[in-house]
Design a protein around this motif. Structure first.
Motif, PDB file in Angstrom:
ATOM      1  N   GLU A 319       0.861  -1.195   0.000  1.00  0.00           N
ATOM      2  CA  GLU A 319       0.000   0.000   0.000  1.00  0.00           C
ATOM      3  C   GLU A 319       0.887   1.232   0.000  1.00  0.00           C
ATOM      4  O   GLU A 319       1.999   1.190   0.553  1.00  0.00           O
ATOM      5  CB  GLU A 319      -0.809   0.001   1.312  1.00  0.00           C
ATOM      6  CG  GLU A 319      -2.248  -0.475   1.214  1.00  0.00           C
ATOM      7  CD  GLU A 319      -2.981  -0.104   2.498  1.00  0.00           C
ATOM      8  OE1 GLU A 319      -2.920  -0.911   3.441  1.00  0.00           O
ATOM      9  OE2 GLU A 319      -3.550   1.002   2.549  1.00  0.00           O
ATOM     10  N   THR A 321       1.170   5.755   0.398  1.00  0.00           N
ATOM     11  CA  THR A 321       0.513   6.922   1.004  1.00  0.00           C
ATOM     12  C   THR A 321       0.269   7.984  -0.069  1.00  0.00           C
ATOM     13  O   THR A 321       0.671   7.822  -1.223  1.00  0.00           O
ATOM     14  CB  THR A 321       1.424   7.543   2.085  1.00  0.00           C
ATOM     15  OG1 THR A 321       2.504   8.237   1.409  1.00  0.00           O
ATOM     16  CG2 THR A 321       1.996   6.485   3.007  1.00  0.00           C
ATOM     17  N   LEU A 357      -2.609  11.695   3.962  1.00  0.00           N
ATOM     18  CA  LEU A 357      -3.838  11.134   3.397  1.00  0.00           C
ATOM     19  C   LEU A 357      -4.688  12.279   2.847  1.00  0.00           C
ATOM     20  O   LEU A 357      -4.595  13.406   3.336  1.00  0.00           O
ATOM     21  CB  LEU A 357      -4.639  10.396   4.479  1.00  0.00           C
ATOM     22  CG  LEU A 357      -4.019   9.117   5.038  1.00  0.00           C
ATOM     23  CD1 LEU A 357      -4.817   8.613   6.235  1.00  0.00           C
ATOM     24  CD2 LEU A 357      -3.932   8.037   3.955  1.00  0.00           C
ATOM     25  N   ARG A 371      -7.271   5.061   8.019  1.00  0.00           N
ATOM     26  CA  ARG A 371      -5.978   4.597   7.456  1.00  0.00           C
ATOM     27  C   ARG A 371      -4.805   5.172   8.243  1.00  0.00           C
ATOM     28  O   ARG A 371      -3.766   4.534   8.394  1.00  0.00           O
ATOM     29  CB  ARG A 371      -5.858   4.976   5.976  1.00  0.00           C
ATOM     30  CG  ARG A 371      -6.708   4.129   5.033  1.00  0.00           C
ATOM     31  CD  ARG A 371      -6.417   4.454   3.579  1.00  0.00           C
ATOM     32  NE  ARG A 371      -5.033   4.100   3.237  1.00  0.00           N
ATOM     33  CZ  ARG A 371      -4.351   4.686   2.234  1.00  0.00           C
ATOM     34  NH1 ARG A 371      -4.893   5.660   1.537  1.00  0.00           N
ATOM     35  NH2 ARG A 371      -3.114   4.309   1.957  1.00  0.00           N
ATOM     36  N   ASP A 374      -4.590   3.035  11.359  1.00  0.00           N
ATOM     37  CA  ASP A 374      -3.959   1.745  11.019  1.00  0.00           C
ATOM     38  C   ASP A 374      -2.448   1.904  10.853  1.00  0.00           C
ATOM     39  O   ASP A 374      -1.667   1.070  11.309  1.00  0.00           O
ATOM     40  CB  ASP A 374      -4.565   1.193   9.717  1.00  0.00           C
ATOM     41  CG  ASP A 374      -6.049   0.880   9.866  1.00  0.00           C
ATOM     42  OD1 ASP A 374      -6.739   0.770   8.833  1.00  0.00           O
ATOM     43  OD2 ASP A 374      -6.517   0.787  11.028  1.00  0.00           O
ATOM     44  N   TYR A 375      -2.041   3.002  10.172  1.00  0.00           N
ATOM     45  CA  TYR A 375      -0.602   3.238   9.945  1.00  0.00           C
ATOM     46  C   TYR A 375       0.125   3.416  11.280  1.00  0.00           C
ATOM     47  O   TYR A 375       1.142   2.773  11.555  1.00  0.00           O
ATOM     48  CB  TYR A 375      -0.418   4.494   9.071  1.00  0.00           C
ATOM     49  CG  TYR A 375       1.024   4.864   8.777  1.00  0.00           C
ATOM     50  CD1 TYR A 375       1.784   5.599   9.687  1.00  0.00           C
ATOM     51  CD2 TYR A 375       1.643   4.479   7.591  1.00  0.00           C
ATOM     52  CE1 TYR A 375       3.101   5.938   9.431  1.00  0.00           C
ATOM     53  CE2 TYR A 375       2.963   4.825   7.318  1.00  0.00           C
ATOM     54  CZ  TYR A 375       3.687   5.549   8.245  1.00  0.00           C
ATOM     55  OH  TYR A 375       5.004   5.876   7.983  1.00  0.00           O
TER      56      TYR A 375
END
Ligand SMILES: OC[C@@H]1[C@@H](O)[C@H](O)[C@@H](O)c2[nH]c(CCc3ccccc3)c[n+]21
Length: 446
Positions: A319, A321, A357, A371, A374-375
């Motif tokens: 994934e 950014t 983000l 997100r 989560d990061y």
């Protein structure tokens, strides 16, 4: 359920040019980032740091946010041209007063100040005389540092001499994407030498002034993995590790530039930065901690690149950014382990870790940046593994408290736990703000 030690420091980080605004107010001198951002074509979205988050006028509101967040410490940088408009000589008292007020508010809130002396905003007057290529800037930095140690002798928890000398040297003087926008590898090598010397002189001044607190330097470090296990890809990865990581780690902790990189640069025809024995020991004098900024790893293989003959790869299964950086939490564990084992720093702080983000308020004005949660969770779990295995890590700072001016990308990249509406300058706490608030309070990541 990983718990961090009871005395582990949780914080957030910012930098002067990225949040303060008031670029020419109350006697502040011009910085190279004022000049760079005012030069058309340099900033992707055409914005500048002239106003940014207007923190210069809103710092009390922002300290209230820090207090609500509950952080143990707050990392910010001091704008050199706010203190010395010409770089050295005349002091701008109003500039000094701003930082006195900010530090006073932090102390009232029970938050430890962490001060970065240099986070890229060099006084333009010094750049006009060669900037970091010029020995005079080295001397001016030592005077600036000593003045701040005298002005804030007892209030500061951690002092960081430089933020990311690699970026200042190579992004600012070789890639040209950052101020002063030079594209000259030889200049970049000379700048890296002078930044290290200025760090050494500042540490010496800190010890002489018997300043309270601890002193260190912050490096952006990235694990470098070979794209394949071929000999030439492994060698390419070793060259990149030298360029990105060992070029500063070795002089600071071993007193020498890495031999393999000196040989490589000599082979490429670059004059090498010279260091006398005395200069080597000045640079490698003991520091109290190493600051590490971690965001991503790099995957490289043999390539045709001009100086390094490398090619960068983006693993498709990963994934990425909003900056296009791979999300690779294990890299934080890897880099802390490697630095702890190979360089034995007294102490380590993760002085930056975070994610950009495309945050937008929903119909109810909320920002559910799951997100980012989560990061941060995945990176804190990776960091916890390193701490659990005995690495000397004493703290972790999220980049950033609030959305701010992201250098060449302008205001278009959002890293904050707090959203900033740049038309109204309203601050809006994101979901990650409340998540991190719980982590700070409980010292636990779940
Ligand atoms: O890009 C996010 C943050 C900046 O806003 C900070 O001022 C700076 O200290 C910082 N460093 C890095 C990682 C190193 C890097 C910097 C610039 C370009 C590419 C990588 C990421 N960040």
């Amino acid at each position: 359920m990983p718990y961090f030690p009871e005395d582990f420091i949780f914080g957030v980080a910012t930098a002067s040019y990225q949040i303060e605004g008031a670029w020419n107010e109350d006697g502040k001198g011009e910085s190279i980032w004022d000049r760079f951002a005012h030069t058309p074509g340099n900033i992707q979205d055409g914005t500048t740091g002239d106003v940014a988050c207007d923190h210069y006028h809103r710092f009390e509101e922002d300290v209230a946010l820090l207090k609500e967040l509950g952080v143990d410490a707050y990392r910010f940088s001091i704008s050199w041209p706010r203190i010395f408009p010409e770089g050295r000589g005349r002091v701008n008292e109003k500039g000094l007063d701003f930082y006195r007020s900010l530090i006073g508010k932090l102390q009232e809130a029970g938050i430890k100040p962490v001060v970065t002396l240099y986070h890229w905003d060099l006084p333009q007057k010094l750049q006009d005389k060669g900037g970091w290529e010029n020995q005079e800037t080295v001397e001016a930095f030592a005077e600036y540092a000593r003045f701040l140690f005298q002005s804030f002798a007892k209030e500061v928890f951690l002092w960081i001499t430089h933020n990311e000398p690699w970026v200042v040297s190579f992004v600012g003087h070789y890639e040209g994407r950052h101020a002063p926008g030079k594209r000259d590898f030889k200049s970049a090598l000379q700048v890296s030498r002078n930044l290290l010397l200025s760090h050494g002189l500042a540490v010496q001044a800190f010890r002489e002034e018997k300043t309270l607190g601890s002193i260190g330097i912050t490096l952006n470090l990235t694990p470098v993995h070979p794209f394949s296990d071929s000999e030439e890809d492994i060698l390419a990865a070793k060259r990149c590790d030298g360029y990105f990581n060992r070029w500063f780690l070795d002089p600071l902790f071993k007193g020498e530039f890495p031999e393999d990189m000196l040989l490589w640069y000599e082979k490429k025809g670059f004059a090498l930065p010279q260091l006398s024995e005395e200069e080597k020991s000045l640079i490698a004098q003991p520091i109290d901690f190493l600051g590490i900024n971690y965001y991503f790893r790099r995957v490289v293989g043999k390539g045709e690149g001009a100086i390094f003959e490398v090619e960068f790869f983006n693993p498709p299964q990963s994934e990425y950014t909003d900056m296009g950086w791979e999300i690779y939490p294990e890299g934080l564990y890897e880099i802390v382990k490697r630095v702890s084992e190979e360089y034995q720093p007294e102490d380590i702080y993760i002085t930056e870790n975070g994610i950009a983000l495309p945050d937008q308020p929903d119909s109810k004005g909320r920002i559910n940046d799951q997100r980012r949660i989560d990061y941060l969770r995945s990176h804190l779990l990776a960091l916890h593994r390193a701490v659990d295995e005995g690495c000397p890590v004493s703290g972790y700072f999220v980049w950033s408290l609030m959305d701010n001016f992201e250098w060449g990308f302008g205001l278009s990249k959002r890293f904050g736990l707090v959203y900033v509406d740049y038309t109204t300058l309203q601050r809006i706490k994101k979901a990650s703000f409340y998540w991190y608030q719980k982590v700070v309070k409980s010292k636990r990541v779940d």
